[in-house]
Design a protein around this motif. Sequence first.
Motif, PDB file in Angstrom:
ATOM      1  N   ARG A  85       0.498   5.779   0.903  1.00 33.91           N
ATOM      2  CA  ARG A  85      -0.292   6.829   1.565  1.00 33.91           C
ATOM      3  C   ARG A  85       0.268   8.189   1.200  1.00 33.91           C
ATOM      4  O   ARG A  85       1.451   8.312   0.885  1.00 33.91           O
ATOM      5  CB  ARG A  85      -0.258   6.659   3.082  1.00 33.91           C
ATOM      6  CG  ARG A  85      -1.030   5.428   3.524  1.00 33.91           C
ATOM      7  CD  ARG A  85      -1.248   5.314   4.982  1.00 33.91           C
ATOM      8  NE  ARG A  85      -1.865   6.485   5.576  1.00 33.91           N
ATOM      9  CZ  ARG A  85      -2.047   6.607   6.881  1.00 33.91           C
ATOM     10  NH1 ARG A  85      -1.678   5.645   7.699  1.00 33.91           N
ATOM     11  NH2 ARG A  85      -2.597   7.702   7.371  1.00 33.91           N
TER      12      ARG A  85
ATOM     13  N   ARG B  28       0.872  10.145   5.683  1.00 41.43           N
ATOM     14  CA  ARG B  28       1.394   9.259   6.731  1.00 41.43           C
ATOM     15  C   ARG B  28       1.932   9.991   7.953  1.00 41.43           C
ATOM     16  O   ARG B  28       1.805   9.519   9.064  1.00 41.43           O
ATOM     17  CB  ARG B  28       2.469   8.331   6.145  1.00 41.43           C
ATOM     18  CG  ARG B  28       3.084   7.367   7.137  1.00 41.43           C
ATOM     19  CD  ARG B  28       2.028   6.506   7.822  1.00 41.43           C
ATOM     20  NE  ARG B  28       2.616   5.589   8.763  1.00 41.43           N
ATOM     21  CZ  ARG B  28       2.918   5.879  10.025  1.00 41.43           C
ATOM     22  NH1 ARG B  28       2.703   7.087  10.512  1.00 41.43           N
ATOM     23  NH2 ARG B  28       3.458   4.956  10.818  1.00 41.43           N
TER      24      ARG B  28
ATOM     25  N   HIS C 223       0.819  -1.212   0.000  1.00 42.95           N
ATOM     26  CA  HIS C 223       0.000   0.000   0.000  1.00 42.95           C
ATOM     27  C   HIS C 223       0.856   1.267   0.000  1.00 42.95           C
ATOM     28  O   HIS C 223       2.058   1.216   0.237  1.00 42.95           O
ATOM     29  CB  HIS C 223      -0.975  -0.012   1.177  1.00 42.95           C
ATOM     30  CG  HIS C 223      -0.327  -0.052   2.522  1.00 42.95           C
ATOM     31  ND1 HIS C 223       0.407  -1.118   2.983  1.00 42.95           N
ATOM     32  CD2 HIS C 223      -0.304   0.870   3.517  1.00 42.95           C
ATOM     33  CE1 HIS C 223       0.846  -0.876   4.194  1.00 42.95           C
ATOM     34  NE2 HIS C 223       0.438   0.323   4.544  1.00 42.95           N
TER      35      HIS C 223
END
Length: 141
Positions: free
Chosen positions: A24, A27, A22
């Motif tokens: 982001r 974060r 994944h």
Amino acid sequence: MNPAEDGPKRVVRGTLVKVLVHRRTDRGMRVEEHAARCVRRGEVHELVSTDQWEPYPGARIDRVGFLGFVELGCGGVIDRGDLVRVGDTVVGTVLGFDACHLPNHYNILIHAERSVSGRDLELLPEQAVTFTQGGGASQGS
């Protein structure tokens, strides 16, 4: 890291034990004040890519790609600027460390052209990971 003070060092080697897939953009990792960390054989640390180059204590790192976890096969020193490879793939250079999960593990922040995940790089468990001295700074980005 500091050519006026640093001599040669061993390559820190490890094995990828878990792939992460994944990314982001929010974060909120923080670059630790230390540009180098001593590591021990058997420790497990997380590898995180980012396209941000902010090697300053407390810098906020939001754009990240999660690569996976590496088990270190030898002790040594990992420095900002070390070249990071997984298998034959050059991932980038060490930006620094985020300690939000200590004492469990460090997030080793790796500067790359773009934030990539383990899926993006088609990483697999058991691939070799190396941290090589003076891989070259990618500061310009």
